[in-house]
Design a protein around this motif. Structure first.
Motif, PDB file in Angstrom:
ATOM      1  N   HIS A 147      13.214  13.708 -14.837  1.00  0.00           N
ATOM      2  CA  HIS A 147      14.210  13.454 -15.880  1.00  0.00           C
ATOM      3  C   HIS A 147      13.831  13.961 -17.268  1.00  0.00           C
ATOM      4  N   THR A 148      12.549  13.962 -17.610  1.00  0.00           N
ATOM      5  CA  THR A 148      12.172  14.294 -18.984  1.00  0.00           C
ATOM      6  C   THR A 148      11.272  15.519 -19.101  1.00  0.00           C
ATOM      7  N   ASP A 149      10.525  15.841 -18.067  1.00  0.00           N
ATOM      8  CA  ASP A 149       9.537  16.922 -18.151  1.00  0.00           C
ATOM      9  C   ASP A 149       9.807  17.999 -17.101  1.00  0.00           C
ATOM     10  N   ARG A 150      11.088  18.348 -16.924  1.00  0.00           N
ATOM     11  CA  ARG A 150      11.458  19.269 -15.860  1.00  0.00           C
ATOM     12  C   ARG A 150      10.780  20.617 -15.989  1.00  0.00           C
ATOM     13  N   GLU A 151      10.737  21.164 -17.191  1.00  0.00           N
ATOM     14  CA  GLU A 151      10.142  22.494 -17.362  1.00  0.00           C
ATOM     15  C   GLU A 151       8.671  22.487 -16.975  1.00  0.00           C
ATOM     16  N   ALA A 152       7.943  21.474 -17.392  1.00  0.00           N
ATOM     17  CA  ALA A 152       6.520  21.393 -17.052  1.00  0.00           C
ATOM     18  C   ALA A 152       6.341  21.218 -15.544  1.00  0.00           C
ATOM     19  N   GLU A 196       1.643  15.327 -10.014  1.00  0.00           N
ATOM     20  CA  GLU A 196       0.309  15.715  -9.549  1.00  0.00           C
ATOM     21  C   GLU A 196      -0.174  14.773  -8.442  1.00  0.00           C
ATOM     22  N   ARG A 197       0.095  13.488  -8.598  1.00  0.00           N
ATOM     23  CA  ARG A 197      -0.312  12.532  -7.563  1.00  0.00           C
ATOM     24  C   ARG A 197       0.451  12.784  -6.260  1.00  0.00           C
ATOM     25  N   ALA A 198       1.733  13.145  -6.391  1.00  0.00           N
ATOM     26  CA  ALA A 198       2.524  13.444  -5.199  1.00  0.00           C
ATOM     27  C   ALA A 198       1.954  14.646  -4.462  1.00  0.00           C
ATOM     28  N   LEU A 199       1.588  15.685  -5.205  1.00  0.00           N
ATOM     29  CA  LEU A 199       1.028  16.884  -4.589  1.00  0.00           C
ATOM     30  C   LEU A 199      -0.331  16.600  -3.950  1.00  0.00           C
ATOM     31  N   ALA A 200      -1.113  15.746  -4.583  1.00  0.00           N
ATOM     32  CA  ALA A 200      -2.421  15.403  -4.025  1.00  0.00           C
ATOM     33  C   ALA A 200      -2.281  14.626  -2.712  1.00  0.00           C
ATOM     34  N   TRP A 201      -1.209  13.847  -2.585  1.00  0.00           N
ATOM     35  CA  TRP A 201      -0.974  13.058  -1.365  1.00  0.00           C
ATOM     36  C   TRP A 201      -0.446  13.920  -0.223  1.00  0.00           C
ATOM     37  N   ALA A 202       0.286  14.976  -0.551  1.00  0.00           N
ATOM     38  CA  ALA A 202       1.036  15.735   0.443  1.00  0.00           C
ATOM     39  C   ALA A 202       0.137  16.463   1.430  1.00  0.00           C
ATOM     40  N   GLU A 219       0.818  -1.217   0.000  1.00  0.00           N
ATOM     41  CA  GLU A 219       0.000   0.000   0.000  1.00  0.00           C
ATOM     42  C   GLU A 219       0.852   1.268   0.000  1.00  0.00           C
ATOM     43  N   SER A 220       2.171   1.159   0.221  1.00  0.00           N
ATOM     44  CA  SER A 220       3.040   2.338   0.184  1.00  0.00           C
ATOM     45  C   SER A 220       3.571   2.625  -1.215  1.00  0.00           C
ATOM     46  N   LEU A 221       3.304   1.719  -2.156  1.00  0.00           N
ATOM     47  CA  LEU A 221       3.793   1.851  -3.524  1.00  0.00           C
ATOM     48  C   LEU A 221       2.636   2.157  -4.464  1.00  0.00           C
ATOM     49  N   GLU A 222       2.961   2.958  -5.494  1.00  0.00           N
ATOM     50  CA  GLU A 222       1.913   3.299  -6.462  1.00  0.00           C
ATOM     51  C   GLU A 222       2.529   3.462  -7.843  1.00  0.00           C
ATOM     52  N   GLN A 223       1.960   2.776  -8.816  1.00  0.00           N
ATOM     53  CA  GLN A 223       2.331   2.989 -10.215  1.00  0.00           C
ATOM     54  C   GLN A 223       1.660   4.288 -10.651  1.00  0.00           C
ATOM     55  N   ALA A 224       2.480   5.320 -10.930  1.00  0.00           N
ATOM     56  CA  ALA A 224       1.946   6.678 -11.012  1.00  0.00           C
ATOM     57  C   ALA A 224       1.903   7.251 -12.421  1.00  0.00           C
ATOM     58  N   GLY A 225       2.219   6.464 -13.445  1.00  0.00           N
ATOM     59  CA  GLY A 225       2.133   6.966 -14.809  1.00  0.00           C
ATOM     60  C   GLY A 225       3.293   7.864 -15.190  1.00  0.00           C
ATOM     61  N   PRO A 226       3.140   8.662 -16.256  1.00  0.00           N
ATOM     62  CA  PRO A 226       4.211   9.549 -16.715  1.00  0.00           C
ATOM     63  C   PRO A 226       4.554  10.618 -15.679  1.00  0.00           C
ATOM     64  N   GLU A 227       5.656  11.324 -15.940  1.00  0.00           N
ATOM     65  CA  GLU A 227       6.268  12.190 -14.937  1.00  0.00           C
ATOM     66  C   GLU A 227       5.325  13.279 -14.413  1.00  0.00           C
ATOM     67  N   LEU A 248       8.510  22.179 -13.125  1.00  0.00           N
ATOM     68  CA  LEU A 248       8.865  23.429 -12.450  1.00  0.00           C
ATOM     69  C   LEU A 248       7.765  24.476 -12.612  1.00  0.00           C
ATOM     70  N   GLU A 249       7.177  24.521 -13.796  1.00  0.00           N
ATOM     71  CA  GLU A 249       6.085  25.475 -14.030  1.00  0.00           C
ATOM     72  C   GLU A 249       4.914  25.175 -13.097  1.00  0.00           C
ATOM     73  N   ARG A 250       4.693  23.899 -12.827  1.00  0.00           N
ATOM     74  CA  ARG A 250       3.616  23.513 -11.922  1.00  0.00           C
ATOM     75  C   ARG A 250       3.947  23.862 -10.474  1.00  0.00           C
ATOM     76  N   LEU A 251       5.237  23.796 -10.108  1.00  0.00           N
ATOM     77  CA  LEU A 251       5.623  23.958  -8.716  1.00  0.00           C
ATOM     78  C   LEU A 251       5.935  25.389  -8.322  1.00  0.00           C
ATOM     79  N   VAL A 252       6.518  26.142  -9.240  1.00  0.00           N
ATOM     80  CA  VAL A 252       7.020  27.481  -8.877  1.00  0.00           C
ATOM     81  C   VAL A 252       5.905  28.516  -8.941  1.00  0.00           C
TER      82      VAL A 252
END
Length: 554
Positions: free
Chosen positions: A543-548, A526-532, A513-521, A550-554
């Protein structure tokens, strides 16, 4: 016995100190004798084609060998054909004289078709004038940066038609290693900019001149280096030099003023004949052999592989270390050598018996008060490189204090952000060595609960992927999101890498229950933020979608 790959080598590389061609072949233990037959066939072909001055080289690896021959830079496609023909002759047995003559005639015709005498003449003239020469299939360049002149390969000028007084070089530094390359490139560039230089840099993220990003993407190979070094605004160049480009093509420059190797750790083993850490060290140290006696080679004294390699470089070494009392460094300093070392909380540049404090750890923005110990090491590496480039110590201190104040300085590298009452640590860590260093920082950050976003490219073998999972589990996060990297499957089936990670984590004791297949980056973030919740720490490996992201986080 079969050919795995045949390719051009356009510059100094693991096997040769010049351009040529290499053939990677699979061999069984019983096939070792064929290598000597290849040497005989290749030597005869080179001699009969008028290339008697070219050299042969062999690099053995488990299950095969890399077979290389040097060649003129205007005939490298023909060189690959010569190499392949030599191999065919080696495994087929002695050819008839008539068939051999046909092979030589065919290869000679390919050399004539490809030959570009003006390219060779321009390179010879550049060497005679003591300036650098760059070339690719489209363009040739004499000089570097602000002193460069570039021409189409199809219409090169006669050397005597050039005004050579306009042609000159610029200081060039090469930075390689397993982890920390991009951060150290950017930090050294910040120091050079503080000293008033117009700095150009390349990295796995972008090619940049001053504050202007010319293009984004992985520019850590020879193509990125040539693009930057042809920009006439550049007064000093710092080039990230990744393992892949070194092994696939070689260096873009024949010589550099300084070279830095940050560390040697397991990553991408099994590619291009590099199967273990000593071979990886040998490959990365190609940059050190490109530095002449008047330059400097900067090495990590805390890295066992770099300590044990033979020091056969033309240039002297500057060591950097987090261990003030490291015996090898103390002996080096006693003999009059240079080092950058951590003394208490001070970053110190030592030259023999002389020591100068450059900054305190608390003044180094990327060190996060010393919690990011790996970035203290990167700062020491940058000090050593900056000293090799002749930058003033005041500029080193200014760069250390300013660089890393915002995520824009070093996007995706140890970016510590606050989203409401949730902390986020964003990083590019992509191998166990880098992840271990990042998690050391994360452990020092207060948190109610901890989440780790984990993923891996598909070009690592199963055991390397499991090793990443083992490193992640040492952090004991409360939740692990397993992401997919669709752009980095590299031969794997969708879901295969997350499944490998999950299986290893469950084997180690992670609760299902501590693991989750979370899809693309982006979806995983988004799932991490929803859990927090308030007080949580999210460690996001992006690794691949850093700009997107960062835009979501900053």
């Amino acid at each position: 016995m079969k050919i795995l790959e045949s390719r051009r080598l356009t510059g100094r590389n693991l096997l040769l100190d010049r351009a040529g061609a290499v053939l990677d072949v699979a061999l069984g233990e019983e096939d070792e004798g064929v290598i000597e037959i290849w040497r005989e066939r290749a030597r005869r072909l080179l001699d009969d084609l008028g290339w008697g001055g070219e050299v042969l080289a062999v690099h053995r690896f488990p299950g095969g060998a890399s077979l290389a021959l040097s060649a003129p830079i205007d005939s490298l496609y023909a060189a690959t054909e010569i190499n392949e023909t030599a191999w065919t002759l080696a495994i087929a047995g002695a050819p008839s004289l008539s068939l051999y003559i046909k092979d030589v005639e065919r290869l000679a015709g390919q050399i004539r078709t490809e030959a570009n005498p003006r390219l060779l003449a321009l390179r010879a003239a550049a060497v005679a004038h003591g300036v650098a020469f760059l070339w690719d299939d489209e363009e040739a360049t004499v000089g570097l940066g602000s002193g460069s002149l570039t021409f189409p390969v199809s219409s090169l000028p006669a050397p005597e038609a050039l005004d050579w007084t306009r042609v000159h070089g610029v200081p060039v530094a090469l930075v390689t290693g397993t982890n920390g390359k991009t951060t150290t490139v950017r930090l050294t560039a910040a120091m050079a900019m503080a000293a008033g230089w117009t700095v150009g840099s390349t990295s796995t993220d972008r090619v940049q001149v001053g504050d202007e990003v010319l293009d984004q993407g992985d520019y850590s190979g020879p193509g990125g280096a040539r693009t930057l070094l042809r920009d006439r605004r550049v007064g000093l160049a710092i080039l990230e030099t990744a393992r892949g480009g070194l092994l696939r093509r070689g260096l873009a420059v024949e010589h550099a003023d300084a070279a830095l190797v940050t560390n040697i750790a397991a990553d991408h083993l099994g590619e291009y004949g590099v199967h273990d850490l000593p071979s990886l060290a040998e490959a990365k140290l190609v940059v050190a052999h490109a530095v002449p006696a008047g330059g400097r080679v900067i090495l990590n004294a805390d890295d066992p592989e770099l300590l044990r390699v033979p020091k056969t470089f033309p240039a002297p070494i500057t060591w950097f270390t987090l261990e003030e009392e490291r015996p090898e460094v103390l002996a080096h300093l006693a003999a009059g050598g240079d080092a950058a070392l951590l003394v208490g909380d001070s970053l110190v540049l030592a030259r023999g018996c002389e020591r100068e404090v450059i900054a305190q750890v608390a003044e180094v923005a990327i060190a996060h008060g010393g919690a990011a110990r790996y970035n203290v090491a990167n700062a020491l590496a940058a000090i050593g490189l900056a000293a090799a480039l002749g930058l003033p110590t005041a500029a080193m201190a200014a760069g250390l204090a300013r660089f890393g104040d915002t995520p824009e300085d070093n996007p995706g590298r140890a970016n510590l952000l606050k989203i409401g009452s949730v902390h986020v640590l964003l990083d590019y860590a992509h191998n166990p060595h880098g992840l271990r260093a990042l998690l050391d920082l994360a452990r020092d950050l207060p948190a109610t609960r901890r989440l780790l976003l984990l993923g891996q490219a598909g070009d690592r073998d199963d055991e390397a992927i499991r090793d990443l999972a083992r490193t992640a589990w040492s952090y004991r996060p409360d939740r692990i999101l397993l992401k997919e990297l669709p752009a980095m499957l590299r031969g794997r089936a969708p879901g295969e890498v997350p499944a490998l990670l999950e299986a290893e984590l469950l084997r180690l004791g992670a609760l299902p229950e501590s693991l989750e297949q979370a899809g693309p980056e982006v979806e995983a973030v988004e799932r991490a933020l929803a859990w927090a919740q308030a007080g949580d720490l999210l460690v996001l490996l992006v690794h691949t979608d850093r700009e997107a992201v960062l835009e979501r986080l900053v």
